[in-house]
Enzyme design. Structure first.
Site, short mmCIF file in Angstrom:
data_model
loop_
_atom_site.label_atom_id
_atom_site.label_comp_id
_atom_site.label_asym_id
_atom_site.label_seq_id
_atom_site.Cartn_x
_atom_site.Cartn_y
_atom_site.Cartn_z
CB ALA A 245 -0.94 -0.02 1.20
CG HIS A 246 -1.26 4.72 0.91
ND1 HIS A 246 -2.35 3.89 0.90
CD2 HIS A 246 -1.28 5.36 2.10
CE1 HIS A 246 -3.02 4.04 2.02
NE2 HIS A 246 -2.40 4.92 2.77
N GLY A 247 2.90 4.50 0.72
CA GLY A 247 3.81 4.97 1.75
C GLY A 247 4.60 3.90 2.46
CB CYS A 248 4.90 0.21 2.18
SG CYS A 248 3.28 -0.32 2.78
N GLY A 265 1.86 2.74 5.08
CA GLY A 265 2.87 3.19 6.02
C GLY A 265 3.65 2.10 6.72
#
EC number: 2.3.1.191
Length: 349
Positions: A245-248, A265
């Site tokens: 997912a976003h920001g990992c 995250g």
């Protein structure tokens, strides 16, 4: 190719050889130990597979440094090479017999390439590839049919994009990466803000970075964030059907097996190993060298070097102790009920 030629081409330094140097069979291919036929080379990684030596038809074996296994192969007349890393040597030997398809550099006439795109030297661009404005392609890149590359993408030297994968806007792909069919790199993250009238879409203005030597399996998705970056570190290997997912932020040298999912995250340190179907909750962190076994649900941080299992994740040794009790629970419950009845009867007297 003679067995001795294979050994010399592998350039091995720490190894021992069969005690019959006059037996130097012709090797025509590689095979799994239980499928090997005469003329093939196979390997055994550990003592638990030693029983296969008595049944295999392989002409040569790569063995661990185990004298009992070496003696067993010797008795059967199978030549062998012993090494601390038999699987690694087997992998290198495969490359002597098999070379993946590498197309001749060319740009297919059906490819659609925007005039502002910069294409390096010795690049192959296959049929129906779409390359949009501002894209930069390094030297020796291979782009198989039907790949779509969105505006502003940068792709490093010698990277391979297999058929039907998609690289969305502003993604940065390093050198020597491999992205397999159906993967989507840089798709929109799952960003919606609740309001009294519904969901407000948060634009995903960030981007994805894959450092050098990253492998991405088929149908894996790596999302870009609303701001900042999603990053996959050097030499990390990701299997099929993985959702990031976003920001990992994923460190270097990690291995992530199929059907793993990470919420936004998540942070993985270096050399983290995730077995199949691991789920990691929003913002959770895993330290360097940690491992999660199959179907682990990680809700909280995992310490460096720790091995966890189960949902919610607990130390693996504790999980094994708990798992060993599962089959005994019916008997334990019956014993408990019997004790309870006895106490009730004694209380009535």
């Amino acid at each position: 190719m003679k067995f001795s030629d294979i050994i010399s081409k592998l350039e091995v330094t720490n190894y021992s050889l069969t005690q019959n140097p006059n037996n130097d069979p012709e090797i025509t291919g590689m095979a799994a130990i239980d499928e090997a036929t005469s003329g093939t080379l196979s390997y055994i990684e550990g003592a638990k597979f030693a029983s296969f030596i008595a049944k295999t038809n392989a002409s040569a074996l790569i063995l661990p440094q185990n004298e009992a296994m070496q003696a067993q192969a010797q008795e059967r007349g199978i030549v062998w090479m012993a090494t601390p890393e038999p699987r690694l040597l087997f992998a290198k030997a495969i490359a002597l017999f098999y070379q993946p398809y590498t197309p001749t550099p060319e740009i297919h006439p059906t490819a659609v390439i925007h005039p502002t795109a910069k294409i390096g030297n010795d690049v192959y661009i296959g049929p129906h590839v779409v390359i949009q404005p501002g894209v930069e392609i390094g030297n020796g890149v291979i782009i198989h049919p039907n790949v779509v590359i969105y505006p502003g993408v940068k792709i490093g030297d010698r990277t391979i994009l297999h058929a039907n994968c998609t690289i969305e806007e502003r993604s940065q792909i390093g050198a020597d990466c491999v992205i397999h069919s159906g993967a989507v790199i840089g798709g929109e993250g799952f960003g919606f803000v609740p309001t009294r009238t519904g969901w407000y879409k948060m634009e995903q203005s960030g981007y994805v970075v894959l450092e050098d030597r990253v492998d991405i399996g088929c149908n894996t998705t790596i999302d870009r964030p609303s701001v900042g970056e999603t990053r996959v570190g050097y030499d990390t290997k990701i299997d099929n059907l993985v959702q990031i997912a976003h920001g990992c932020q994923i460190g270097a040298g990690c291995a992530i097996a199929a059907q793993t999912g990470m919420a936004g995250g998540v942070k993985l340190g270096n050399r983290v190993i995730l077995a199949g179907q691991v789920g990691i909750a929003n913002q959770a962190k895993m330290g360097d060298g940690s491992t999660a076994s199959a179907q682990t649900g990680i809700l909280h941080d995992v310490k460096p070097g720790e091995v966890v299992s189960g949902t919610p994740a607990i130390p693996h040794k504790m999980y094994l102790k708990i798992a060993a009790l599962y089959s005994r629970l019916p008997d334990m419950y019956q014993a408990f009920r019997q004790s309870q009845r006895q106490l009730e009867e004694e209380g009535k007297r």
